[in-house]
Motif scaffolding. Structure first.
Motif, PDB file in Angstrom:
ATOM      1  N   ASP A  27       0.883  -1.169   0.000  1.00  9.64           N
ATOM      2  CA  ASP A  27       0.000   0.000   0.000  1.00  9.64           C
ATOM      3  C   ASP A  27       0.919   1.216   0.000  1.00  9.64           C
ATOM      4  O   ASP A  27       1.725   1.385   0.905  1.00  9.64           O
ATOM      5  CB  ASP A  27      -0.876  -0.015   1.250  1.00  9.64           C
ATOM      6  N   TYR A  28       0.841   2.011  -1.016  1.00  9.87           N
ATOM      7  CA  TYR A  28       1.764   3.136  -1.176  1.00  9.87           C
ATOM      8  C   TYR A  28       1.072   4.483  -1.016  1.00  9.87           C
ATOM      9  O   TYR A  28       1.623   5.524  -1.367  1.00  9.87           O
ATOM     10  CB  TYR A  28       2.460   3.056  -2.543  1.00  9.87           C
ATOM     11  N   GLN A  37       9.774   7.954  -6.341  1.00  7.70           N
ATOM     12  CA  GLN A  37      10.974   7.789  -7.164  1.00  7.70           C
ATOM     13  C   GLN A  37      12.126   7.231  -6.347  1.00  7.70           C
ATOM     14  O   GLN A  37      12.883   6.383  -6.819  1.00  7.70           O
ATOM     15  CB  GLN A  37      11.370   9.132  -7.795  1.00  7.70           C
ATOM     16  N   GLU A  38      12.259   7.661  -5.105  1.00  9.88           N
ATOM     17  CA  GLU A  38      13.321   7.164  -4.228  1.00  9.88           C
ATOM     18  C   GLU A  38      13.108   5.668  -3.938  1.00  9.88           C
ATOM     19  O   GLU A  38      14.054   4.878  -3.957  1.00  9.88           O
ATOM     20  CB  GLU A  38      13.354   7.968  -2.924  1.00  9.88           C
ATOM     21  N   LEU A  39      11.862   5.278  -3.667  1.00  6.90           N
ATOM     22  CA  LEU A  39      11.555   3.868  -3.437  1.00  6.90           C
ATOM     23  C   LEU A  39      11.874   3.043  -4.684  1.00  6.90           C
ATOM     24  O   LEU A  39      12.487   1.972  -4.600  1.00  6.90           O
ATOM     25  CB  LEU A  39      10.093   3.685  -3.034  1.00  6.90           C
ATOM     26  N   ARG A  40      11.492   3.547  -5.840  1.00  9.70           N
ATOM     27  CA  ARG A  40      11.769   2.827  -7.089  1.00  9.70           C
ATOM     28  C   ARG A  40      13.282   2.680  -7.315  1.00  9.70           C
ATOM     29  O   ARG A  40      13.747   1.641  -7.772  1.00  9.70           O
ATOM     30  CB  ARG A  40      11.131   3.552  -8.271  1.00  9.70           C
ATOM     31  N   ARG A  41      14.064   3.709  -6.956  1.00 10.35           N
ATOM     32  CA  ARG A  41      15.517   3.630  -7.101  1.00 10.35           C
ATOM     33  C   ARG A  41      16.090   2.546  -6.181  1.00 10.35           C
ATOM     34  O   ARG A  41      16.906   1.744  -6.584  1.00 10.35           O
ATOM     35  CB  ARG A  41      16.174   4.979  -6.792  1.00 10.35           C
ATOM     36  N   ASP A  47      17.392  -5.232  -7.653  1.00  9.29           N
ATOM     37  CA  ASP A  47      16.885  -6.048  -8.772  1.00  9.29           C
ATOM     38  C   ASP A  47      15.386  -6.297  -8.667  1.00  9.29           C
ATOM     39  O   ASP A  47      14.909  -7.419  -8.860  1.00  9.29           O
ATOM     40  CB  ASP A  47      17.628  -7.387  -8.863  1.00  9.29           C
ATOM     41  N   ALA A  48      14.670  -5.236  -8.347  1.00  6.62           N
ATOM     42  CA  ALA A  48      13.213  -5.316  -8.258  1.00  6.62           C
ATOM     43  C   ALA A  48      12.630  -4.063  -8.898  1.00  6.62           C
ATOM     44  O   ALA A  48      13.345  -3.089  -9.146  1.00  6.62           O
ATOM     45  CB  ALA A  48      12.769  -5.425  -6.801  1.00  6.62           C
ATOM     46  N   GLU A  49      11.331  -4.117  -9.174  1.00  8.82           N
ATOM     47  CA  GLU A  49      10.679  -2.942  -9.729  1.00  8.82           C
ATOM     48  C   GLU A  49       9.258  -2.830  -9.199  1.00  8.82           C
ATOM     49  O   GLU A  49       8.590  -3.828  -8.970  1.00  8.82           O
ATOM     50  CB  GLU A  49      10.681  -2.964 -11.259  1.00  8.82           C
ATOM     51  N   ALA A  91      12.464  -6.826  -0.163  1.00  6.30           N
ATOM     52  CA  ALA A  91      11.694  -6.636   1.067  1.00  6.30           C
ATOM     53  C   ALA A  91      12.380  -5.646   1.998  1.00  6.30           C
ATOM     54  O   ALA A  91      11.723  -4.824   2.642  1.00  6.30           O
ATOM     55  CB  ALA A  91      11.482  -7.976   1.766  1.00  6.30           C
ATOM     56  N   LYS A  92      13.725  -5.710   2.063  1.00  4.99           N
ATOM     57  CA  LYS A  92      14.462  -4.766   2.912  1.00  4.99           C
ATOM     58  C   LYS A  92      14.305  -3.337   2.398  1.00  4.99           C
ATOM     59  O   LYS A  92      14.162  -2.401   3.184  1.00  4.99           O
ATOM     60  CB  LYS A  92      15.938  -5.141   2.962  1.00  4.99           C
ATOM     61  N   ALA A  93      14.328  -3.153   1.087  1.00  7.00           N
ATOM     62  CA  ALA A  93      14.151  -1.812   0.517  1.00  7.00           C
ATOM     63  C   ALA A  93      12.777  -1.260   0.881  1.00  7.00           C
ATOM     64  O   ALA A  93      12.648  -0.077   1.245  1.00  7.00           O
ATOM     65  CB  ALA A  93      14.332  -1.857  -0.997  1.00  7.00           C
ATOM     66  N   ILE A  94      11.758  -2.099   0.803  1.00 10.33           N
ATOM     67  CA  ILE A  94      10.398  -1.664   1.160  1.00 10.33           C
ATOM     68  C   ILE A  94      10.316  -1.342   2.649  1.00 10.33           C
ATOM     69  O   ILE A  94       9.780  -0.313   3.057  1.00 10.33           O
ATOM     70  CB  ILE A  94       9.363  -2.741   0.780  1.00 10.33           C
TER      71      ILE A  94
END
Length: 176
Positions: A27-28, A37-41, A47-49, A91-94
């Motif tokens: 949920d964003y 954009q920062e999350l997408r980077r 290696d996720a999108e 998962a860590k990035a999220i």
């Protein structure tokens, strides 16, 4: 008859599913464009999108791929995070973004062909990465070998020390 836009979106979702090993649904709501954009980077680095699709289109694509039913998760404002290699890094990035901004939330997903809930997705984020696990394995394997080499090296090193001392004594006696 479905619209061309929906058909194109379904094709894009299918391509994302084909090229990924699994996905997280998040949920964003409340993310600004800059935060998104920062999350997408961060996800790209892992290696996720992150893609935003209509929930019904994602449900159809999952059914076409014989993937688990996650209809109860695909409700409201959601984004799909497709990971290509390691679910832990994505998962860590999220999770990191969620801690920083307090705006992103795990809803669940699909990992290793199984539907997972939000708690399981958070548990994946707490796992060590693949690189960390390989480093731990290498250390565990090398520790006994290092000890074994030191044990084998002990008598040789003792002999070398004894010979050096004998040589020094003989030099001392010859000089005297």
């Amino acid at each position: 008859m479905p619209s061309k836009k929906n058909e194109a979106m379904l094709k894009e979702v299918n391509e994302s599913l084909d090229s990924s090993k699994g996905l997280f649904v998040i949920d964003y709501r409340g993310l600004s464009v800059k935060e998104s954009q920062e999350l997408r980077r961060k996800l790209r680095d892992a290696d996720a999108e992150m893609k935003v699709y209509k929930n019904n289109i994602v449900k159809i694509a999952l059914a076409e791929h014989d993937m688990p039913n996650i209809d109860d998760i695909l409700v409201g404002t959601t984004a799909c995070v497709f990971y290509a290699v390691d679910p832990v890094e994505a998962a860590k990035a999220i999770k990191d973004t969620s801690k920083e901004l307090n705006k992103v939330e795990f809803l669940g997903g699909i990992s290793d062909g199984q539907a997972i809930d939000a708690a399981q997705a958070l548990a994946i984020a707490d796992l060590p990465s693949r690189e960390e696990l390989l480093a731990r394995l290498a250390a565990a394997v090398s520790a006994p070998l290092t000890g074994f080499v030191r044990v084998l090296n002990g008598p040789v090193q003792g002999l070398a020390t004894a010979l050096t001392q004998i040589a020094e004594q003989k030099e001392g006696q010859a000089a005297a």
